[in-house]
Design a protein around this motif. Structure first.
Motif, PDB file in Angstrom:
ATOM      1  N   VAL A  49      15.401  45.932  89.899  1.00 59.67           N
ATOM      2  CA  VAL A  49      15.970  45.620  88.590  1.00 59.67           C
ATOM      3  C   VAL A  49      16.914  46.734  88.174  1.00 59.67           C
ATOM      4  O   VAL A  49      16.561  47.920  88.241  1.00 59.67           O
ATOM      5  CB  VAL A  49      14.854  45.439  87.534  1.00 59.67           C
ATOM      6  CG1 VAL A  49      15.465  45.289  86.141  1.00 59.67           C
ATOM      7  CG2 VAL A  49      13.998  44.233  87.870  1.00 59.67           C
ATOM      8  N   LEU A  50      18.110  46.343  87.751  1.00 54.76           N
ATOM      9  CA  LEU A  50      19.101  47.262  87.203  1.00 54.76           C
ATOM     10  C   LEU A  50      19.123  47.023  85.689  1.00 54.76           C
ATOM     11  O   LEU A  50      19.783  46.083  85.218  1.00 54.76           O
ATOM     12  CB  LEU A  50      20.487  46.995  87.803  1.00 54.76           C
ATOM     13  CG  LEU A  50      20.790  47.503  89.218  1.00 54.76           C
ATOM     14  CD1 LEU A  50      19.795  46.970  90.235  1.00 54.76           C
ATOM     15  CD2 LEU A  50      22.207  47.148  89.633  1.00 54.76           C
ATOM     16  N   PRO A  51      18.396  47.807  84.900  1.00 47.88           N
ATOM     17  CA  PRO A  51      18.252  47.520  83.459  1.00 47.88           C
ATOM     18  C   PRO A  51      19.559  47.615  82.687  1.00 47.88           C
ATOM     19  O   PRO A  51      19.708  46.956  81.648  1.00 47.88           O
ATOM     20  CB  PRO A  51      17.244  48.577  82.993  1.00 47.88           C
ATOM     21  CG  PRO A  51      17.352  49.683  83.987  1.00 47.88           C
ATOM     22  CD  PRO A  51      17.665  49.026  85.293  1.00 47.88           C
ATOM     23  N   GLU A  52      20.513  48.410  83.169  1.00 51.28           N
ATOM     24  CA  GLU A  52      21.796  48.571  82.486  1.00 51.28           C
ATOM     25  C   GLU A  52      22.917  47.844  83.211  1.00 51.28           C
ATOM     26  O   GLU A  52      24.097  48.077  82.935  1.00 51.28           O
ATOM     27  CB  GLU A  52      22.121  50.058  82.352  1.00 51.28           C
ATOM     28  CG  GLU A  52      21.081  50.843  81.568  1.00 51.28           C
ATOM     29  CD  GLU A  52      21.389  52.323  81.517  1.00 51.28           C
ATOM     30  OE1 GLU A  52      22.532  52.706  81.863  1.00 51.28           O
ATOM     31  OE2 GLU A  52      20.493  53.101  81.140  1.00 51.28           O
ATOM     32  N   GLY A  53      22.568  46.954  84.139  1.00 52.81           N
ATOM     33  CA  GLY A  53      23.590  46.233  84.874  1.00 52.81           C
ATOM     34  C   GLY A  53      24.309  47.130  85.865  1.00 52.81           C
ATOM     35  O   GLY A  53      23.794  48.166  86.290  1.00 52.81           O
ATOM     36  N   LYS A  85      27.071  44.843  81.778  1.00 47.62           N
ATOM     37  CA  LYS A  85      25.948  45.610  81.254  1.00 47.62           C
ATOM     38  C   LYS A  85      24.665  44.802  81.098  1.00 47.62           C
ATOM     39  O   LYS A  85      23.659  45.330  80.634  1.00 47.62           O
ATOM     40  CB  LYS A  85      26.336  46.220  79.897  1.00 47.62           C
ATOM     41  CG  LYS A  85      27.536  47.162  79.973  1.00 47.62           C
ATOM     42  CD  LYS A  85      27.276  48.320  80.938  1.00 47.62           C
ATOM     43  CE  LYS A  85      28.448  49.285  80.980  1.00 47.62           C
ATOM     44  NZ  LYS A  85      28.210  50.393  81.934  1.00 47.62           N
ATOM     45  N   ASP A  86      24.691  43.538  81.482  1.00 48.50           N
ATOM     46  CA  ASP A  86      23.478  42.734  81.394  1.00 48.50           C
ATOM     47  C   ASP A  86      22.479  43.164  82.451  1.00 48.50           C
ATOM     48  O   ASP A  86      22.864  43.498  83.586  1.00 48.50           O
ATOM     49  CB  ASP A  86      23.806  41.249  81.605  1.00 48.50           C
ATOM     50  CG  ASP A  86      24.716  40.691  80.526  1.00 48.50           C
ATOM     51  OD1 ASP A  86      24.374  40.853  79.345  1.00 48.50           O
ATOM     52  OD2 ASP A  86      25.761  40.112  80.870  1.00 48.50           O
ATOM     53  N   PRO A  87      21.189  43.173  82.133  1.00 49.23           N
ATOM     54  CA  PRO A  87      20.175  43.482  83.151  1.00 49.23           C
ATOM     55  C   PRO A  87      20.366  42.594  84.377  1.00 49.23           C
ATOM     56  O   PRO A  87      20.596  41.389  84.254  1.00 49.23           O
ATOM     57  CB  PRO A  87      18.856  43.186  82.429  1.00 49.23           C
ATOM     58  CG  PRO A  87      19.180  43.378  80.976  1.00 49.23           C
ATOM     59  CD  PRO A  87      20.590  42.901  80.806  1.00 49.23           C
ATOM     60  N   THR A  88      20.265  43.206  85.541  1.00 51.54           N
ATOM     61  CA  THR A  88      20.552  42.512  86.795  1.00 51.54           C
ATOM     62  C   THR A  88      19.372  42.654  87.748  1.00 51.54           C
ATOM     63  O   THR A  88      18.774  43.732  87.842  1.00 51.54           O
ATOM     64  CB  THR A  88      21.819  43.093  87.455  1.00 51.54           C
ATOM     65  OG1 THR A  88      22.924  42.949  86.549  1.00 51.54           O
ATOM     66  CG2 THR A  88      22.142  42.392  88.761  1.00 51.54           C
ATOM     67  N   THR A  89      19.045  41.582  88.436  1.00 51.27           N
ATOM     68  CA  THR A  89      17.968  41.591  89.426  1.00 51.27           C
ATOM     69  C   THR A  89      18.553  41.350  90.806  1.00 51.27           C
ATOM     70  O   THR A  89      19.370  40.440  90.994  1.00 51.27           O
ATOM     71  CB  THR A  89      16.923  40.500  89.118  1.00 51.27           C
ATOM     72  OG1 THR A  89      16.365  40.734  87.823  1.00 51.27           O
ATOM     73  CG2 THR A  89      15.811  40.519  90.156  1.00 51.27           C
ATOM     74  N   TYR A 149      18.099  52.089  88.383  1.00 52.70           N
ATOM     75  CA  TYR A 149      17.398  50.936  88.941  1.00 52.70           C
ATOM     76  C   TYR A 149      15.931  51.291  89.141  1.00 52.70           C
ATOM     77  O   TYR A 149      15.538  52.461  89.159  1.00 52.70           O
ATOM     78  CB  TYR A 149      18.019  50.501  90.276  1.00 52.70           C
ATOM     79  CG  TYR A 149      17.800  51.469  91.413  1.00 52.70           C
ATOM     80  CD1 TYR A 149      16.673  51.380  92.234  1.00 52.70           C
ATOM     81  CD2 TYR A 149      18.722  52.483  91.678  1.00 52.70           C
ATOM     82  CE1 TYR A 149      16.474  52.267  93.278  1.00 52.70           C
ATOM     83  CE2 TYR A 149      18.531  53.372  92.716  1.00 52.70           C
ATOM     84  CZ  TYR A 149      17.404  53.259  93.517  1.00 52.70           C
ATOM     85  OH  TYR A 149      17.202  54.152  94.540  1.00 52.70           O
ATOM     86  N   SER A 172      22.032  37.736  87.038  1.00 49.12           N
ATOM     87  CA  SER A 172      22.099  38.284  85.683  1.00 49.12           C
ATOM     88  C   SER A 172      22.597  37.161  84.783  1.00 49.12           C
ATOM     89  O   SER A 172      22.709  36.006  85.212  1.00 49.12           O
ATOM     90  CB  SER A 172      23.033  39.498  85.620  1.00 49.12           C
ATOM     91  OG  SER A 172      24.388  39.089  85.753  1.00 49.12           O
TER      92      SER A 172
END
Length: 250
Positions: free
Chosen positions: A133-137, A142-146, A95, A191
């Motif tokens: 931001v979690l770029p790898e979900g 696995k979708d990018p997550t905010t 993250y 996401s």
């Protein structure tokens, strides 16, 4: 053990405040001031806000089940690896922090003890926003997550300050003490597959140290100052929180 630490903290705070009030009768009059500050958000509320959101919307992970066995499973049984440790320093989830801002309004009283030392007591209100931001979900998603946090609350503190005036325009300070923070937080997780929002409350005691540099008004009739400060807080149950910012005193 936790209850004992909390009781000791409150007793110390109460004793220190009593000392402050008692000293006012024999020592120079206390100094009152107000500050308006801007800097980094305090992250103490993140673990409980994330855990509350996970327990409401997601199927609990094994760790959260162990800590909250009574928590009802979320509708739909969606397993998402988001919880109280997701944004911790040793998290296994990649993250990055994209935003961390806080506005704070405070009131303080300082009782001189002699020389550069003073007893200090203060109260403040704050409003903060943070975004991660979690770029790898997270987990199987696995979708990018905010993850966004919006918080407001208050803080009480008491301690000792060493405040040295080096010239008419420049001063430095070092402080240490303890306090307690309370916050009401809105957590949003978004996401491609997630769109959840939760509101939760949190409260935690802390021990702090801070250092600062003050730039004072050139007018001898006023003591307005711009403070640049860095504060390190230790929350016994949640870890460290580092904040830097500027504040205007009046």
């Amino acid at each position: 053990m936790h209850n004992a630490r909390s009781a000791a903290s409150y007793l110390f705070s109460f004793g220190l405040l009593l000392t402050l009030l008692t000293a006012c009768g024999a020592a120079p009059p206390p100094k009152h001031s107000f500050t308006l500050g801007y800097g980094q958000d305090d992250m103490f509320f993140i673990p409980s806000a994330l855990q509350a959101t996970a327990e409401q919307f997601f199927t609990p992970t094994p760790k959260s089940v162990a800590r909250s066995a009574a928590a009802p499973p979320a509708a739909g049984g969606l397993v998402v690896d988001i919880g109280e440790d997701t944004l911790s320093p040793d998290s296994g989830t990649p993250y990055s922090a994209k935003k961390s801002r806080q506005i704070r309004l405070g009131a303080q009283v300082e009782q001189p003890l002699g020389g550069a030392l003073s007893l200090h007591a203060g109260a403040s209100l704050f409003y903060g926003k943070s975004r991660y931001v979690l770029p790898e979900g997270a987990g199987i998603l696995k979708d990018p997550t905010t993850i966004r946090f919006t918080s407001h609350g208050g803080e009480l503190e008491t301690g000792v300050i060493w405040n040295k005036r080096h010239s008419q325009r420049l001063s430095s300070r070092f402080g240490m003490g303890l306090g307690r923070s309370v916050a009401r937080t809105r957590t949003q997780i978004n996401s491609a597959l997630l769109d959840v929002e939760n509101r939760s409350s949190s409260s935690a005691g802390f021990i702090y140290t801070d250092v600062g540099l003050g730039l004072h008004s050139p007018s001898p009739k006023t003591d307005r100052a711009l403070q640049m400060r860095t504060r390190l807080k230790y929350y016994p149950d949640r870890g460290l929180s580092l904040q830097s910012g500027v504040s205007a005193g009046f």
